[in-house]
Scaffold this active site. Structure first.
Site, PDB file in Angstrom:
ATOM      1  N   HIS A   8       0.865  -1.182   0.000  1.00  0.00           N
ATOM      2  CA  HIS A   8       0.000   0.000   0.000  1.00  0.00           C
ATOM      3  C   HIS A   8       0.902   1.232   0.000  1.00  0.00           C
ATOM      4  CE1 HIS A   8      -2.953  -2.929   1.310  1.00  0.00           C
ATOM      5  NE2 HIS A   8      -3.912  -2.016   1.307  1.00  0.00           N
ATOM      6  N   GLU A  36      -1.749   5.968  -1.083  1.00  0.00           N
ATOM      7  CA  GLU A  36      -3.186   6.072  -0.824  1.00  0.00           C
ATOM      8  C   GLU A  36      -3.440   7.398  -0.101  1.00  0.00           C
ATOM      9  OE1 GLU A  36      -6.917   3.492   1.034  1.00  0.00           O
ATOM     10  OE2 GLU A  36      -4.880   2.970   1.582  1.00  0.00           O
ATOM     11  N   ASP A  45     -10.444  -4.104  -2.928  1.00  0.00           N
ATOM     12  CA  ASP A  45      -9.960  -3.592  -1.648  1.00  0.00           C
ATOM     13  C   ASP A  45     -10.742  -4.253  -0.517  1.00  0.00           C
ATOM     14  OD1 ASP A  45      -8.412  -2.236   0.150  1.00  0.00           O
ATOM     15  OD2 ASP A  45      -9.149  -0.250  -0.331  1.00  0.00           O
TER      16      ASP A  45
END
Length: 503
Positions: free
Chosen positions: A327, A330, A418
């Site tokens: 990740h 974001e 997700d």
């Protein structure tokens, strides 16, 4: 035969001898199945319901950005809480909790939908994004906060329901024409290793910290293996998979696991979780990669971002075969100060060695972004695009989303869910948004579905360019049997053939 051919030619020329065959008069070649399917897709664009019908039937390959605990819907969690004898709090934002359930501010989850339909409905809202309305009824100030706060509210029921969650993720994937799911999961045994470092001081010496954890790794991997064996066996029992030969439907969905660290914790805890994650991915082939999760804009996550990337690089050097999907990016302007938008994706790629990036929304804010895009395209660092999640959490959608920026740069992209249960979506919904909001064509979506398996962390060689499968036969069968990635890709191609034959 020759006489018949001469007769046919004479008939076509005609009695007067004035007509001759030409390319202009010849029948046009039949459209290919892909072309016919593309035309059907274009026609369905005018009707959202028809487009949904089309896309739900379309094979989608894999979902590579999936959180196991975020996949069940709130109704699933409430059903498990009912079965486990848990409670539902009566707060404005109800949560699941352990007993006793006769304490003030709590009610039994058992039979709640009938005993108190209003509380049940509020719980569904609280455990997901359903009916979320910022500022109303004491709701959180943003979609970002509501989204991430749901995990704490249903956490009490996830601890003892790993088999149920595995079964649900396969059920939802099968219904959505998804054959492979790469899902983030940490079995409880991971936290045995973590418990040894809680409360300890952190001096930043990675080698010393690793040496202290290393003796516990064999016991960790053995315990996790036993936990996952038991969980998978129970999931199979629930879905009747043992009696299926070959496995079909939900039982045929292949799961790959990503172990992870939670980036908002103290450095010694994050490092212990990462060490456990790398060790699992190295020892158990079911764990195909490592990730790092939790809100990237959290103050601890921001302050320790570069440290976390160094931790990942340190462990990657010791476990070089382990693959990373991180990740990163974001974030968006306004959520964090501009300085925090300038390096997250780059460090995930260049320092940690990520093979895939999750989200990557802030790429346009990165320093030397074009250079970074070029490197990602050259090194085939794929980006997991989560359109609904990025809209709900960051408010980034439509023309503001960098999907086209990545595609124009030649960076591989895949579409993912997700946390489909929290967002109350499925992968079909993401394909639909890609078509209606991003203007992707059928051929674009087909390429994305293929790339979802090409860039999946499934072991074995790819079907692309494999000479063994230039044609069907024993050599191809042997190749597919030895290469799980190629086998999934082969099945996807057969599924596309069947799907396109219907148009």
């Amino acid at each position: 035969m020759r006489a018949r051919t001469k007769w046919l030619a004479g008939a076509l020329i005609g009695a007067a001898g004035l007509l001759t065959l030409s390319p202009a008069l010849a029948a046009p070649p039949a459209a290919s199945p892909e072309a016919r399917t593309s035309a059907a897709f274009d026609a369905a664009l005018k009707d959202r319901a028809a487009l949904r019908l089309f896309l739900r039937a379309m094979p989608k390959g894999g979902d590579l950005h999936n959180h196991l605990s975020g996949t069940p819907y709130a109704e699933d969690f409430l059903a498990w809480a009912d079965a486990d004898g848990l409670c539902v709090t009566t707060d404005v934002q109800p949560a699941l909790a352990s007993g006793p359930c006769d304490a003030p501010g709590r009610k039994p989850a058992r039979g709640l939908s009938k005993a108190d339909p209003g509380l049940y409905a509020r719980a569904v809202n609280s455990l997901s994004m359903l009916n979320y309305n910022p500022g109303a009824d004491g709701a959180q100030a943003s979609g970002h906060d509501q989204f991430f706060s749901t995990f704490g509210r249903f956490g009490a029921v996830t601890e003892n329901n790993l088999p149920a969650m595995l079964a649900v993720v396969r059920e939802y994937a099968a219904g959505d024409r998804v054959g492979y799911v790469e899902t983030s999961v940490n079995p409880s045994a991971v936290y045995d290793l973590v418990s040894k470092v809680r409360g300890e001081a952190w001096d930043g010496d990675l080698a010393k910290a690793f040496a202290a954890l290393e003796p516990g790794i064999p016991a960790l991997t053995a315990k996790v293996r036993d936990q996952m064996d038991a969980a998978e066996a129970e999931a199979d029992r629930r879905q009747g998979c043992h009696a299926q030969k070959p496995r079909m439907g939900a039982c045929a969905v292949v799961l790959g696991y990503q172990a992870f660290a939670v980036r908002v914790q103290a450095p010694q805890v994050v490092f212990a979780q990462l060490t456990a994650a790398f060790a699992l991915a190295d020892a158990d082939p079911r764990f195909v990669g490592v990730n790092i999760v939790a809100p990237e804009d959290n103050p601890t996550a921001l302050a320790d971002y570069r440290l976390h990337m160094r931790m990942l690089a340190f462990l990657h050097a010791r476990y070089p075969k382990v693959k990373l999907s991180l990740h990163a990016g974001e974030l968006t302007l306004g959520l964090v100060p501009p300085r925090e938008l300038r390096f997250h994706v780059r460090e995930a790629v260049e320092v940690a060695g990520a093979a895939r990036i999750g989200h990557g929304v802030d790429i346009a804010y990165e320093d030397d972004a074009r250079d970074l895009l070029g490197r990602m395209a050259r090194d085939k660092v794929a980006v997991e695009i989560n359109l609904t999640s990025n809209d709900v959490i960051l408010g980034v959608k439509g023309a503001d989303h960098p999907l086209h920026l990545y595609r124009k740069a030649g960076v591989p992209v895949v579409l993912s869910t997700d946390d489909e249960g929290v967002s109350r979506i499925d992968l079909t919904n993401e394909y639909l948004r890609a078509a209606t909001e991003q203007g992707l064509t059928y051929r674009d979506l087909k390429a994305i579905a293929r790339d979802s398996l090409e860039y999946a962390f499934v072991p074995g060689r790819s079907l692309r360019g494999a000479p063994e499968c230039a044609k069907a036969g024993k050599a191809c069968e042997a190749f597919l049997g030895a290469n799980p990635k190629a086998s999934l890709q082969w099945k996807l191609e057969r599924d596309f053939e069947a799907f396109e034959a219907t148009h």
